[in-house]
Design an enzyme around this catalytic site. Structure first.
Site, PDB file in Angstrom:
ATOM      1  N   HIS A 153     -27.671  38.295  23.339  1.00  0.00           N
ATOM      2  CA  HIS A 153     -27.391  39.395  22.418  1.00  0.00           C
ATOM      3  C   HIS A 153     -26.186  40.239  22.825  1.00  0.00           C
ATOM      4  O   HIS A 153     -25.778  41.121  22.057  1.00  0.00           O
ATOM      5  CB  HIS A 153     -28.625  40.276  22.241  1.00  0.00           C
ATOM      6  CG  HIS A 153     -28.801  40.775  20.838  1.00  0.00           C
ATOM      7  ND1 HIS A 153     -29.973  41.317  20.364  1.00  0.00           N
ATOM      8  CD2 HIS A 153     -27.943  40.815  19.775  1.00  0.00           C
ATOM      9  CE1 HIS A 153     -29.845  41.674  19.095  1.00  0.00           C
ATOM     10  NE2 HIS A 153     -28.613  41.385  18.717  1.00  0.00           N
ATOM     11  N   ASP A 176     -35.394  43.580  16.937  1.00  0.00           N
ATOM     12  CA  ASP A 176     -35.442  43.216  18.351  1.00  0.00           C
ATOM     13  C   ASP A 176     -36.700  43.817  18.965  1.00  0.00           C
ATOM     14  O   ASP A 176     -37.202  44.841  18.495  1.00  0.00           O
ATOM     15  CB  ASP A 176     -34.199  43.805  19.050  1.00  0.00           C
ATOM     16  CG  ASP A 176     -33.801  43.087  20.328  1.00  0.00           C
ATOM     17  OD1 ASP A 176     -34.706  42.673  21.082  1.00  0.00           O
ATOM     18  OD2 ASP A 176     -32.594  42.969  20.591  1.00  0.00           O
ATOM     19  N   HIS A 178     -36.323  44.878  21.932  1.00  0.00           N
ATOM     20  CA  HIS A 178     -35.642  45.773  22.866  1.00  0.00           C
ATOM     21  C   HIS A 178     -34.550  46.563  22.156  1.00  0.00           C
ATOM     22  O   HIS A 178     -33.958  46.075  21.184  1.00  0.00           O
ATOM     23  CB  HIS A 178     -35.020  44.964  24.012  1.00  0.00           C
ATOM     24  CG  HIS A 178     -35.951  43.962  24.613  1.00  0.00           C
ATOM     25  ND1 HIS A 178     -36.089  42.668  24.117  1.00  0.00           N
ATOM     26  CD2 HIS A 178     -36.814  44.067  25.649  1.00  0.00           C
ATOM     27  CE1 HIS A 178     -36.988  42.022  24.848  1.00  0.00           C
ATOM     28  NE2 HIS A 178     -37.446  42.847  25.777  1.00  0.00           N
ATOM     29  N   ASP A 180     -31.633  47.520  23.571  1.00  0.00           N
ATOM     30  CA  ASP A 180     -30.307  47.053  24.002  1.00  0.00           C
ATOM     31  C   ASP A 180     -29.273  48.174  23.950  1.00  0.00           C
ATOM     32  O   ASP A 180     -28.121  47.960  23.588  1.00  0.00           O
ATOM     33  CB  ASP A 180     -29.848  45.869  23.137  1.00  0.00           C
ATOM     34  CG  ASP A 180     -30.684  44.623  23.350  1.00  0.00           C
ATOM     35  OD1 ASP A 180     -31.505  44.607  24.288  1.00  0.00           O
ATOM     36  OD2 ASP A 180     -30.545  43.662  22.566  1.00  0.00           O
ATOM     37  N   HIS A 193     -26.626  41.932  28.090  1.00  0.00           N
ATOM     38  CA  HIS A 193     -27.320  41.736  26.804  1.00  0.00           C
ATOM     39  C   HIS A 193     -28.246  42.905  26.503  1.00  0.00           C
ATOM     40  O   HIS A 193     -28.742  43.026  25.383  1.00  0.00           O
ATOM     41  CB  HIS A 193     -28.059  40.395  26.749  1.00  0.00           C
ATOM     42  CG  HIS A 193     -29.345  40.339  27.533  1.00  0.00           C
ATOM     43  ND1 HIS A 193     -30.355  39.442  27.243  1.00  0.00           N
ATOM     44  CD2 HIS A 193     -29.793  41.052  28.605  1.00  0.00           C
ATOM     45  CE1 HIS A 193     -31.364  39.589  28.088  1.00  0.00           C
ATOM     46  NE2 HIS A 193     -31.053  40.559  28.922  1.00  0.00           N
ATOM     47  N   ASP A 280     -32.586  39.352  16.893  1.00  0.00           N
ATOM     48  CA  ASP A 280     -33.021  38.713  18.128  1.00  0.00           C
ATOM     49  C   ASP A 280     -34.382  38.089  17.868  1.00  0.00           C
ATOM     50  O   ASP A 280     -35.314  38.787  17.426  1.00  0.00           O
ATOM     51  CB  ASP A 280     -33.107  39.767  19.241  1.00  0.00           C
ATOM     52  CG  ASP A 280     -33.392  39.191  20.618  1.00  0.00           C
ATOM     53  OD1 ASP A 280     -34.132  38.190  20.708  1.00  0.00           O
ATOM     54  OD2 ASP A 280     -32.885  39.755  21.601  1.00  0.00           O
ATOM     55  N   ASP A 282     -36.680  37.389  19.724  1.00  0.00           N
ATOM     56  CA  ASP A 282     -37.812  37.929  20.480  1.00  0.00           C
ATOM     57  C   ASP A 282     -38.456  39.124  19.775  1.00  0.00           C
ATOM     58  O   ASP A 282     -39.455  39.668  20.256  1.00  0.00           O
ATOM     59  CB  ASP A 282     -37.431  38.255  21.922  1.00  0.00           C
ATOM     60  CG  ASP A 282     -36.570  39.507  22.094  1.00  0.00           C
ATOM     61  OD1 ASP A 282     -36.526  40.375  21.210  1.00  0.00           O
ATOM     62  OD2 ASP A 282     -35.928  39.624  23.168  1.00  0.00           O
ATOM     63  N   GLU A 325     -30.630  34.585  20.973  1.00  0.00           N
ATOM     64  CA  GLU A 325     -31.647  34.496  22.026  1.00  0.00           C
ATOM     65  C   GLU A 325     -32.649  33.363  21.821  1.00  0.00           C
ATOM     66  O   GLU A 325     -33.736  33.387  22.391  1.00  0.00           O
ATOM     67  CB  GLU A 325     -32.375  35.839  22.204  1.00  0.00           C
ATOM     68  CG  GLU A 325     -31.478  36.990  22.641  1.00  0.00           C
ATOM     69  CD  GLU A 325     -31.054  36.956  24.112  1.00  0.00           C
ATOM     70  OE1 GLU A 325     -31.500  36.044  24.843  1.00  0.00           O
ATOM     71  OE2 GLU A 325     -30.265  37.853  24.521  1.00  0.00           O
TER      72      GLU A 325
END
Length: 357
Positions: A153, A176, A178, A180, A193, A280, A282, A325
């Site tokens: 990412h 996401d 996260h 980031d 990332h 992303d 995830d 990702e």
């Protein structure tokens, strides 16, 4: 000349193509072969109002893993393409182009990459994202939609910067687990990332070499909305609150439902602005996308994840898409990898207008 133009694999404007390089390399795996593309009179389901006609998606494969330490995420783009993504997009009525970023050539210019402060591999990340920004901007200036396949990412530093050159008023929807949004000062790991949003915002600590040699702040807090967060560092929590950034965590998804969350998110950014969707995988629960580098349980369901992309497609405002990702080297077995790759493809299709009916 842009790196991906210099190493273009093929252009898919509705005509037959040769089997791509990696499909030939895995010729025993027939499911990875691309079928020949043929002319089609179909059009995308929605009118993408900021794009030229005929609607064209330029798929940019960027096999880069330098923003994090896990090997294999650089193989994500190849697996997505081998799984038939290009044909799938054309079946939705898009004219499709595919180009591969010359990441190996770019990295060969990085002679040494010692840490700078806490930042790991800063020269590699800067070199690749600088070129990617140019590539995305070129595609956008041509009236086409760039779909960047990662890779990790950190690539969003380049994709969003490139989008903003064409569409300075573009909003960013970041899906996401996260945030980031760590900075070089707040990051514990130093993995970049986990920092792209802070660089795009120009937060304290991001005015550092080599990034400040080419990257200027392009994003304002009001341009940004997060969806699906559930693993947020303490330093990131402070940043998000201080800057008043709109966040819909998994708690909000549980409380309101994904339909309400998307209504609120689109109301926040405005329903007449270009949208860059950075996705992303995830963000989805690890039971859905197991082959990714930083899985966090309690994520989006299959339908919640796809509804986000579908709701943005319905606006007709999408101008750029990242799918990142996917890491084919991770997962318990081949089925986990195949499932994650399939999700990467289906999220792309959903953002580009695939509907259930």
């Amino acid at each position: 000349m842009s790196a991906f133009r210099a190493t273009a694999l093929r252009s898919l404007s509705g005509r037959s193509i040769a089997t791509p390089r990696l499909a030939r390399a895995h010729s025993s795996r027939s499911e990875y072969f691309l079928r020949p593309l043929t002319e089609t009179a179909a059009k995308p389901t929605y009118e993408y109002k900021f794009l030229a006609q005929p609607a064209t998606v330029s798929v940019l494969s960027y096999p880069f893993s330098g923003g994090q330490p896990r090997a294999g995420v650089d193989k994500g783009p190849d697996h997505l393409v081998q799984a038939g993504l290009l044909n799938q997009l054309q079946s939705l009525g898009w004219h499709v182009e595919h180009n591969e970023g010359a990441v190996d050539t770019l990295l060969s210019t990085v002679k040494s990459d010692a840490d700078i402060g806490k930042m790991k591999q800063p020269r590699a990340v800067s070199t690749v994202t600088k070129q990617l920004a140019s590539d995305v901007a070129d595609v956008a200036e041509g009236g086409k939609l760039p779909l960047t396949l990662g890779g990790d990412h950190s690539l969003a530093v380049g994709t969003v910067a490139g989008t903003k050159r064409k569409f300075p008023n573009a909003a960013l929807v970041w899906v996401d687990a996260h945030a980031d949004i760590n900075t070089p000062l707040t990051t514990d790991s130093g993995n970049l990332h986990g920092c792209p949003v802070s660089f795009l915002l120009g937060l304290e600590g991001t005015d550092v070499a080599p990034f400040n040699e080419w990257l200027k702040p392009v994003l304002k807090p009001e341009d940004l909305v997060y969806i699906g967060l559930r693993d947020i560092d303490n330093g990131e929590k402070k940043i998000l609150k201080e800057h008043g950034i709109k966040v819909f965590t998994m708690h909000d998804v549980d409380k309101h439902g994904i339909g309400k969350v998307m209504d609120l998110a689109l109301d926040h950014i405005g329903r007449d602005r270009p949208i860059h969707l950075s996705y992303d995988v995830d963000a989805l629960d690890p039971t859905i996308t197991p082959s990714t580098g930083t899985p966090v349980r309690g994520g989006l369901t299959f339908r919640e994840g796809h509804y986000i992309a579908e709701a943005i497609a319905e606006t007709g405002n999408l101008v750029a898409l990242d799918v990142v990702e996917v890491n084919p080297s991770l997962g318990d077995d081949a089925a986990s990898v195949a499932q994650t790759v399939a999700i990467g493809c289906s999220l792309s299709r959903a953002a580009l207008g695939e509907t259930l009916l």
